[in-house]
Design a protein around this motif. Structure first.
Motif, PDB file in Angstrom:
ATOM      1  N   ASN A   1      -0.819   0.540  -9.443  1.00  0.00           N
ATOM      2  CA  ASN A   1      -1.667   1.448 -10.213  1.00  0.00           C
ATOM      3  C   ASN A   1      -1.274   2.894  -9.964  1.00  0.00           C
ATOM      4  O   ASN A   1      -1.224   3.721 -10.890  1.00  0.00           O
ATOM      5  CB  ASN A   1      -3.137   1.236  -9.852  1.00  0.00           C
ATOM      6  CG  ASN A   1      -3.643  -0.138 -10.243  1.00  0.00           C
ATOM      7  OD1 ASN A   1      -3.009  -0.832 -11.052  1.00  0.00           O
ATOM      8  ND2 ASN A   1      -4.762  -0.558  -9.674  1.00  0.00           N
ATOM      9  N   SER A   2      -0.997   3.206  -8.698  1.00  0.00           N
ATOM     10  CA  SER A   2      -0.571   4.560  -8.354  1.00  0.00           C
ATOM     11  C   SER A   2       0.775   4.880  -8.985  1.00  0.00           C
ATOM     12  O   SER A   2       0.989   5.992  -9.493  1.00  0.00           O
ATOM     13  CB  SER A   2      -0.484   4.711  -6.831  1.00  0.00           C
ATOM     14  OG  SER A   2       0.027   5.974  -6.466  1.00  0.00           O
ATOM     15  N   LEU A   3       1.691   3.905  -8.978  1.00  0.00           N
ATOM     16  CA  LEU A   3       3.006   4.100  -9.585  1.00  0.00           C
ATOM     17  C   LEU A   3       2.888   4.318 -11.086  1.00  0.00           C
ATOM     18  O   LEU A   3       3.565   5.178 -11.652  1.00  0.00           O
ATOM     19  CB  LEU A   3       3.892   2.886  -9.311  1.00  0.00           C
ATOM     20  CG  LEU A   3       4.570   2.832  -7.944  1.00  0.00           C
ATOM     21  CD1 LEU A   3       5.175   1.457  -7.703  1.00  0.00           C
ATOM     22  CD2 LEU A   3       5.641   3.900  -7.835  1.00  0.00           C
TER      23      LEU A   3
ATOM     24  N   LEU B   1       7.223  -2.735   2.877  1.00  0.00           N
ATOM     25  CA  LEU B   1       8.098  -1.563   2.845  1.00  0.00           C
ATOM     26  C   LEU B   1       7.722  -0.563   1.740  1.00  0.00           C
ATOM     27  O   LEU B   1       8.380   0.460   1.596  1.00  0.00           O
ATOM     28  CB  LEU B   1       9.556  -2.004   2.670  1.00  0.00           C
ATOM     29  CG  LEU B   1      10.151  -2.845   3.799  1.00  0.00           C
ATOM     30  CD1 LEU B   1      11.609  -3.146   3.522  1.00  0.00           C
ATOM     31  CD2 LEU B   1      10.005  -2.134   5.141  1.00  0.00           C
ATOM     32  N   TRP B   2       6.676  -0.897   0.981  1.00  0.00           N
ATOM     33  CA  TRP B   2       6.251   0.020  -0.086  1.00  0.00           C
ATOM     34  C   TRP B   2       5.469   1.176   0.530  1.00  0.00           C
ATOM     35  O   TRP B   2       4.248   1.237   0.480  1.00  0.00           O
ATOM     36  CB  TRP B   2       5.396  -0.706  -1.116  1.00  0.00           C
ATOM     37  CG  TRP B   2       6.212  -1.385  -2.173  1.00  0.00           C
ATOM     38  CD1 TRP B   2       6.498  -2.705  -2.256  1.00  0.00           C
ATOM     39  CD2 TRP B   2       6.825  -0.768  -3.308  1.00  0.00           C
ATOM     40  NE1 TRP B   2       7.271  -2.961  -3.359  1.00  0.00           N
ATOM     41  CE2 TRP B   2       7.485  -1.795  -4.030  1.00  0.00           C
ATOM     42  CE3 TRP B   2       6.891   0.545  -3.784  1.00  0.00           C
ATOM     43  CZ2 TRP B   2       8.201  -1.541  -5.192  1.00  0.00           C
ATOM     44  CZ3 TRP B   2       7.604   0.794  -4.944  1.00  0.00           C
ATOM     45  CH2 TRP B   2       8.242  -0.233  -5.636  1.00  0.00           C
ATOM     46  N   THR B   3       6.200   2.114   1.130  1.00  0.00           N
ATOM     47  CA  THR B   3       5.565   3.281   1.723  1.00  0.00           C
ATOM     48  C   THR B   3       5.264   4.322   0.655  1.00  0.00           C
ATOM     49  O   THR B   3       5.714   4.226  -0.489  1.00  0.00           O
ATOM     50  CB  THR B   3       6.480   3.902   2.782  1.00  0.00           C
ATOM     51  OG1 THR B   3       7.708   4.336   2.142  1.00  0.00           O
ATOM     52  CG2 THR B   3       6.817   2.898   3.881  1.00  0.00           C
ATOM     53  N   GLU B   4       4.521   5.343   1.032  1.00  0.00           N
ATOM     54  CA  GLU B   4       4.187   6.429   0.105  1.00  0.00           C
ATOM     55  C   GLU B   4       5.446   7.152  -0.350  1.00  0.00           C
ATOM     56  O   GLU B   4       5.590   7.505  -1.521  1.00  0.00           O
ATOM     57  CB  GLU B   4       3.245   7.424   0.805  1.00  0.00           C
ATOM     58  CG  GLU B   4       2.791   8.594  -0.059  1.00  0.00           C
ATOM     59  CD  GLU B   4       1.815   8.175  -1.136  1.00  0.00           C
ATOM     60  OE1 GLU B   4       1.619   8.956  -2.086  1.00  0.00           O
ATOM     61  OE2 GLU B   4       1.260   7.058  -1.042  1.00  0.00           O
ATOM     62  N   GLU B   5       6.385   7.336   0.580  1.00  0.00           N
ATOM     63  CA  GLU B   5       7.628   8.023   0.234  1.00  0.00           C
ATOM     64  C   GLU B   5       8.466   7.210  -0.747  1.00  0.00           C
ATOM     65  O   GLU B   5       9.010   7.746  -1.712  1.00  0.00           O
ATOM     66  CB  GLU B   5       8.442   8.294   1.509  1.00  0.00           C
ATOM     67  CG  GLU B   5       9.741   9.058   1.254  1.00  0.00           C
ATOM     68  CD  GLU B   5      10.531   9.305   2.525  1.00  0.00           C
ATOM     69  OE1 GLU B   5      11.607   9.930   2.441  1.00  0.00           O
ATOM     70  OE2 GLU B   5      10.073   8.862   3.601  1.00  0.00           O
ATOM     71  N   LEU B   6       8.569   5.904  -0.515  1.00  0.00           N
ATOM     72  CA  LEU B   6       9.343   5.043  -1.406  1.00  0.00           C
ATOM     73  C   LEU B   6       8.710   5.001  -2.800  1.00  0.00           C
ATOM     74  O   LEU B   6       9.416   5.081  -3.816  1.00  0.00           O
ATOM     75  CB  LEU B   6       9.425   3.625  -0.832  1.00  0.00           C
ATOM     76  CG  LEU B   6      10.157   2.592  -1.701  1.00  0.00           C
ATOM     77  CD1 LEU B   6      11.614   2.993  -1.895  1.00  0.00           C
ATOM     78  CD2 LEU B   6      10.065   1.199  -1.081  1.00  0.00           C
TER      79      LEU B   6
END
Length: 223
Positions: free
Chosen positions: A45-47, A111-116
């Protein structure tokens, strides 16, 4: 006032009609879903929201500063159309002849970090999958001719920005509910939709390429 309102609405619809076919948000939804399949619902959703915002900013940049950038590098709009058309044709041809739908690297959910997520929201999800060279060349073209006769310039600009915002909203909604669309279509329906999208994209690329060639020929005749 009524004339201004009618022209305002026409400008909004014109921008939408020019951008939506080549951006094709519903056609990009399966690709978005495949690239974010391992992400959580909150991350997807954020993406979807970030991709829409990035797409809006890219189109805004193309519309309002694209012509100035071209002038700085001594490039003409027909040249951009030819280059963009070739890239769109190459991408569509690759998609048409691919046995599988385009997929990204399998990223484990952990591994779905905020940076990625922030990086992928721009590349490749926003650029070039959502707003590619074809969309940018269309935005530059719109920016060069966004002024509507007998309508105040600020009103024309607001109408153009609203058109871009609605196109970005369509991107957000398509990506936000990509999973629902995939479930409704099923595997076969998704494959058929992807093939149709690829063919339409190929036709759009040929049209952009032809427009660029026609523009170059007109420049040659004018000399």
């Amino acid at each position: 006032m009524e004339f201004h309102l009618l022209s305002f609405l026409k400008t909004v619809l014109f921008v939408l009609a020019a951008l939506l076919p080549i951006m094709n948000p519903p056609g990009g939804a399966p690709i978005f879903h495949s690239l974010t399949i391992t992400a959580s619902d909150a991350t997807r959703n954020s993406l979807a929201r970030r991709v829409a915002i990035n797409s809006f900013l890219l189109l805004m940049g193309g519309m309002f500063i694209g012509t100035h950038v071209l002038a700085f590098f001594g490039l003409s709009l027909p040249v951009v159309k030819v280059a963009g058309g070739l890239l769109v044709v190459a991408t569509a041809w690759k998609m048409l002849n691919s046995d599988e739908m385009p997929k990204g690297e399998a990223v484990p959910e952990s591994l779905w970090t905020e940076e990625l997520a922030s990086k992928k929201a721009f590349y490749p999800l926003a650029f070039p999958l959502t707003v590619g060279p074809g969309s940018i060349s269309v935005a530059i073209t719109l920016g060069a001719g966004v002024r509507v006769p007998n309508v105040p310039l600020p009103l024309s600009l607001i109408a153009a920005v609203l058109g871009l915002a609605l196109a970005a909203l369509a991107v957000y909604l398509s990506n936000r509910f990509a999973g629902v669309l995939i479930r409704l279509l099923g595997d076969t329906g998704t494959t058929v939709m992807q093939r149709m999208t690829s063919f339409i994209l190929l036709c759009i690329g040929v049209q952009i390429l032809w427009d660029g060639i026609s523009g170059l020929l007109q420049l040659l005749q004018a000399r």
